[in-house]
Scaffold this motif. Structure first.
Motif, PDB file in Angstrom:
ATOM      1  N   GLY A 226       8.939   8.196   4.347  1.00  0.00           N
ATOM      2  CA  GLY A 226       8.216   7.203   3.563  1.00  0.00           C
ATOM      3  C   GLY A 226       6.769   7.560   3.353  1.00  0.00           C
TER       4      GLY A 226
ATOM      5  N   VAL B 159       1.299   2.700   2.489  1.00  0.00           N
ATOM      6  CA  VAL B 159       0.576   1.982   1.442  1.00  0.00           C
ATOM      7  C   VAL B 159      -0.570   1.250   2.123  1.00  0.00           C
TER       8      VAL B 159
ATOM      9  N   GLY C  54       1.103  -1.111   5.077  1.00  0.00           N
ATOM     10  CA  GLY C  54       2.363  -1.084   4.347  1.00  0.00           C
ATOM     11  C   GLY C  54       3.053   0.271   4.402  1.00  0.00           C
TER      12      GLY C  54
ATOM     13  N   ILE D 113       6.580   2.252   2.291  1.00  0.00           N
ATOM     14  CA  ILE D 113       7.791   2.278   1.478  1.00  0.00           C
ATOM     15  C   ILE D 113       8.562   3.537   1.879  1.00  0.00           C
ATOM     16  N   TYR D 114       9.905   3.446   1.916  1.00  0.00           N
ATOM     17  CA  TYR D 114      10.659   4.566   2.465  1.00  0.00           C
ATOM     18  C   TYR D 114      12.057   4.661   1.854  1.00  0.00           C
TER      19      TYR D 114
ATOM     20  N   ALA E 132      16.807   2.134   0.713  1.00  0.00           N
ATOM     21  CA  ALA E 132      15.375   2.125   0.420  1.00  0.00           C
ATOM     22  C   ALA E 132      14.808   0.810   0.916  1.00  0.00           C
TER      23      ALA E 132
ATOM     24  N   ALA F  11      10.925  -1.431   2.449  1.00  0.00           N
ATOM     25  CA  ALA F  11       9.479  -1.568   2.583  1.00  0.00           C
ATOM     26  C   ALA F  11       9.177  -2.323   3.868  1.00  0.00           C
ATOM     27  N   GLU F  12       8.041  -1.983   4.473  1.00  0.00           N
ATOM     28  CA  GLU F  12       7.597  -2.645   5.683  1.00  0.00           C
ATOM     29  C   GLU F  12       6.139  -3.059   5.541  1.00  0.00           C
TER      30      GLU F  12
ATOM     31  N   ARG G 204      10.334  -6.185   7.677  1.00  0.00           N
ATOM     32  CA  ARG G 204      11.037  -5.177   6.876  1.00  0.00           C
ATOM     33  C   ARG G 204      11.995  -5.847   5.909  1.00  0.00           C
TER      34      ARG G 204
ATOM     35  N   GLU H 146      15.103  -4.381   3.108  1.00  0.00           N
ATOM     36  CA  GLU H 146      15.786  -3.130   2.819  1.00  0.00           C
ATOM     37  C   GLU H 146      17.074  -3.366   2.049  1.00  0.00           C
TER      38      GLU H 146
END
Length: 203
Positions: A110, A113, A117, A119-120, A155, A157-158, A168, A170
């Motif tokens: 990932g 951000v 943040g 994204i992965y 995919a 985001a955290e 999280r 997903e």
């Protein structure tokens, strides 16, 4: 003297938020926690899929390299997805098919951000159990479990809520097949679409 005092105070105030943000950096070290979401299940010979709740837990480890995050994780889940049919073979009997345990082992990569943040993308191996329970009117019962190997892609985001607390979201797609050509389930293909949320604790 007064100017130096106010300059020192201003620097302290400006440094505080920066320090607080650094304490919430995501993407480094061990983590783990519960996951919960929607589970969509379908076989290749079914017109309509089944939808239920998927629940379980995940643990993993991340390393940060510049602005990138690389990690490995394993997840264990179960699901409420299942279907029952009465009068399956004879009047009064019943058959229930249900999703059992699912074990996942994979890797993710990932990009950070900001400082809070991430994204992965992820992918790896997954193993699914299908459970069958048959009962006839006399009380005779047969229980069987069949496991399927497959792969998962996803995919997510955290966002760091606090120094050691991460939220999280997903999406992931899993595909399983019957495996060996001599297996009676070799032609069976199973697909799952899941959307999950997690509350993770970083150690």
């Amino acid at each position: 003297m007064r100017k130096r005092y106010w300059a020192t105070l201003a620097l302290a105030l400006l440094h505080g938020p920066a320090f607080a943000q650094e304490s919430n950096v995501v993407g480094q070290g061990f983590y783990g926690g519960p996951v919960l979401g929607v589970d969509g299940f379908a076989g290749d010979d079914t017109d309509e899929g089944q939808t239920g709740v998927v629940y379980g837990g995940v643990i993993g480890y991340d390393v940060t390299i510049g602005g990138a995050v690389l990690g490995v994780e394993t997840e264990f889940t179960d699901s409420s997805v299942g279907e029952s049919e009465d009068g399956f073979l004879i009047p009064g009997d019943s058959l229930r098919l249900g999703i059992g345990a699912d074990l996942y082992l994979g890797a993710r990569a990932g990009l950070r951000v900001g400082t809070s943040g991430l994204i992965y993308l992820k992918g790896g191996y997954t193993n699914l159990d299908l459970d069958a329970d048959y009962r006839d009117p006399s009380g005779f019962e047969i229980n069987a479990t069949r496991d399927f190997d497959g792969y998962r892609l996803g995919a997510g985001a955290e966002f760091a809520l606090a120094r050691n607390l991460i939220a999280r979201v997903e999406y992931r797609y899993s595909n399983y097949d019957g495996g060996d050509r001599n297996d009676p389930f070799a032609d069976l293909e199973i697909e799952r679409h899941q959307g999950v949320a997690g509350l993770l604790f970083r150690f």
